[in-house]
Design a protein around this motif. Sequence first.
Motif, PDB file in Angstrom:
ATOM      1  N   VAL A   1      -0.949  14.298  -4.911  1.00 46.91           N
ATOM      2  CA  VAL A   1      -1.591  14.244  -4.463  1.00 46.91           C
ATOM      3  C   VAL A   1      -2.711  15.564  -3.972  1.00 46.91           C
ATOM      4  CG1 VAL A   1      -4.153  13.596  -3.618  1.00 46.91           C
ATOM      5  CG2 VAL A   1      -1.993  12.088  -4.126  1.00 46.91           C
TER       6      VAL A   1
ATOM      7  N   VAL B   1       4.051  11.264  -1.945  1.00 48.60           N
ATOM      8  CA  VAL B   1       2.284  11.214  -2.546  1.00 48.60           C
ATOM      9  C   VAL B   1       2.338  12.241  -1.974  1.00 48.60           C
ATOM     10  CG1 VAL B   1       0.887   9.833  -2.601  1.00 48.60           C
ATOM     11  CG2 VAL B   1       3.404   9.073  -2.711  1.00 48.60           C
TER      12      VAL B   1
ATOM     13  N   GLY C   1      -8.459   0.990  -2.246  1.00 44.78           N
ATOM     14  CA  GLY C   1      -6.995   0.444  -1.839  1.00 44.78           C
ATOM     15  C   GLY C   1      -6.881   0.035  -0.737  1.00 44.78           C
ATOM     16  N   ALA C   2      -7.071   0.628   0.559  1.00 47.19           N
ATOM     17  CA  ALA C   2      -7.094   0.951   1.907  1.00 47.19           C
ATOM     18  C   ALA C   2      -8.490  -0.852   2.009  1.00 47.19           C
ATOM     19  CB  ALA C   2      -7.537   1.322   2.653  1.00 47.19           C
TER      20      ALA C   2
ATOM     21  N   TYR D   1       0.985  -1.029  -0.249  1.00 47.33           N
ATOM     22  CA  TYR D   1      -0.136   0.125  -0.361  1.00 47.33           C
ATOM     23  C   TYR D   1       1.106   1.220   0.409  1.00 47.33           C
ATOM     24  CZ  TYR D   1      -4.132   3.195   1.242  1.00 47.33           C
ATOM     25  OH  TYR D   1      -4.921   4.191   1.060  1.00 47.33           O
TER      26      TYR D   1
ATOM     27  N   TYR E   1      -8.268   5.662  -2.871  1.00 45.77           N
ATOM     28  CA  TYR E   1      -7.275   6.005  -1.984  1.00 45.77           C
ATOM     29  C   TYR E   1      -8.002   4.536  -0.598  1.00 45.77           C
ATOM     30  CZ  TYR E   1      -3.934   9.366  -1.421  1.00 45.77           C
ATOM     31  OH  TYR E   1      -2.874   9.569  -1.608  1.00 45.77           O
ATOM     32  N   ILE E   2     -10.054   4.969  -0.641  1.00 49.36           N
ATOM     33  CA  ILE E   2     -10.492   4.339  -0.045  1.00 49.36           C
ATOM     34  C   ILE E   2     -10.867   2.549  -0.523  1.00 49.36           C
ATOM     35  CG2 ILE E   2     -12.478   3.762   0.994  1.00 49.36           C
ATOM     36  CD1 ILE E   2     -12.936   6.505   1.549  1.00 49.36           C
TER      37      ILE E   2
ATOM     38  N   GLY F   1       1.378   3.871  -4.019  1.00 54.36           N
ATOM     39  CA  GLY F   1       1.718   5.154  -3.236  1.00 54.36           C
ATOM     40  C   GLY F   1       2.913   6.055  -4.153  1.00 54.36           C
TER      41      GLY F   1
ATOM     42  N   LEU G   1      -7.843  10.817  -6.158  1.00 58.72           N
ATOM     43  CA  LEU G   1      -8.927  10.707  -4.315  1.00 58.72           C
ATOM     44  C   LEU G   1      -9.589   8.967  -4.525  1.00 58.72           C
ATOM     45  CD1 LEU G   1      -9.891  14.252  -4.273  1.00 58.72           C
ATOM     46  CD2 LEU G   1      -7.765  13.419  -2.619  1.00 58.72           C
TER      47      LEU G   1
ATOM     48  N   SER H   1     -15.748   4.694  -3.882  1.00 59.44           N
ATOM     49  CA  SER H   1     -14.780   5.425  -4.208  1.00 59.44           C
ATOM     50  C   SER H   1     -15.370   6.857  -4.479  1.00 59.44           C
ATOM     51  CB  SER H   1     -15.755   4.860  -5.625  1.00 59.44           C
ATOM     52  OG  SER H   1     -15.115   3.670  -5.633  1.00 59.44           O
TER      53      SER H   1
ATOM     54  N   VAL I   1      -4.228   3.146  -5.628  1.00 60.75           N
ATOM     55  CA  VAL I   1      -3.373   4.447  -4.798  1.00 60.75           C
ATOM     56  C   VAL I   1      -2.275   5.110  -5.740  1.00 60.75           C
ATOM     57  CG1 VAL I   1      -1.746   4.604  -2.856  1.00 60.75           C
ATOM     58  CG2 VAL I   1      -3.456   2.757  -2.307  1.00 60.75           C
TER      59      VAL I   1
ATOM     60  N   GLU J   1      -2.580  -3.114  -5.283  1.00 58.90           N
ATOM     61  CA  GLU J   1      -3.138  -1.854  -4.159  1.00 58.90           C
ATOM     62  C   GLU J   1      -2.061  -0.521  -4.883  1.00 58.90           C
ATOM     63  OE1 GLU J   1      -1.854  -2.550  -0.568  1.00 58.90           O
ATOM     64  OE2 GLU J   1      -2.400  -4.629   0.047  1.00 58.90           O
TER      65      GLU J   1
END
Length: 431
Positions: A232, A228, A183-184, A106, A180-181, A110, A177, A422, A154, A150
Amino acid sequence: MSVQTTAILVLLISFLVMVFLRFPVAYAVALSSLLCLLYQGLPLTTICQQMVKGISSFNLMAVPFFITMGCLMGSGGISEKLIALANACVGWMTGGMAMVNIVASYFFGGISGSASADTASLGSILIPMMVDQGYDDDFSTAVTITSSCEGLLVPPSHNMVIYAMSAGGLSVGSLFLAGYIPGALLAISLMVGSYIISKRKNYPKGEKFSLKNLGKQFLVSFWALAAVVIVVVGVVAGLFTATESAAIAVIYSLIVSVYIYKGVTWKGVWKLLESCIDTLSIVLILISTSSIFGYCLTMLHVPSLAANAIIGLTNNPILIALLLNLILLVLGCIMDMAPIILIATPILLPIATSIGIDPIQFGIMIVLNCGIGLLTPPVGAVLFIGSAVGKVKMERVVKATLPFYLCMIVVLLLLTFIPEISMFLPNLFPA
């Protein structure tokens, strides 16, 4: 049979035949488009025009910069530091090294934005470490290759930039953006699967959690993670475009790798740039040839025909969404990621939007589908890399990966039917 129908068959059948004959995808795309144009008697100057048009994009300039940033950071001594940070975070759990592998991916994703780079870089370190600590080599390799996906979600991911261009100029910041979620969520899903397997096979725990060690490793890794943040935050806040942020990130990565972490010498930088050029040439050739293919599809009205065909099968949006995922998963078994994004997006995106799927959400779905495809035979590049790095037969790796396929499919279904996963961050911070 009409001329249009025959032209479509010439285009698609010749493409599929060449893919199954293991032609390089760029050649298959270009040659099938050439045959289609010849059949219709259209001027071949169209090929040159569309190739140039396909790569004449300001946003596309971000791709070489992100690839260069990934090469610099991936070879600049960053991997070991991110592994140490991940170990401080989750190494204390049952199956600690598997958790470290997933969390490190993860972090590293990034920076590199590439599943292949993640597998090659982290896998060469973590797979031997896991085997030495008592983990099975096939399990260690399976964790490495699945967690590498991942990095596709990310930011900054150059595949997101390619999708944004293929979808008609979507906001790259919003796509960043949106990743991120998911990927987590993918990381958590893989950690749950690893925990269950580790419990059953009695894999070891790591050292006890230490807040002091976590703080120390965070400070060591800060300069890598800051790259990163620069990309971003800069894009989302509107301080600069995706291309400008990527260029700044390359300069930053160069300074960090050469002067702060000292993992690369100036002589090594030139060698890294050579490998970047190799990767970039492949990507740009694919984009330019796919532009011709996309032109043929549009001219022959294939997107609207495909939409009508799918909607003709069912009006149920749930079934249509599942069918879209199935199509992408099948394509992932026979094609690489960039060609799928370039070819499938113009065809499938209108269908997705017609059933209420946001283009940003659909981008995340495509990327994860393609990520799963990278792990599936016969063309799964990451599967082959992981097998080579781990020195494990591909058949054993595929068998060990089966539980993780299930984890990834569950995440894919959640992303498909719960758009808030997402869209939460893009809606919260409109870019």
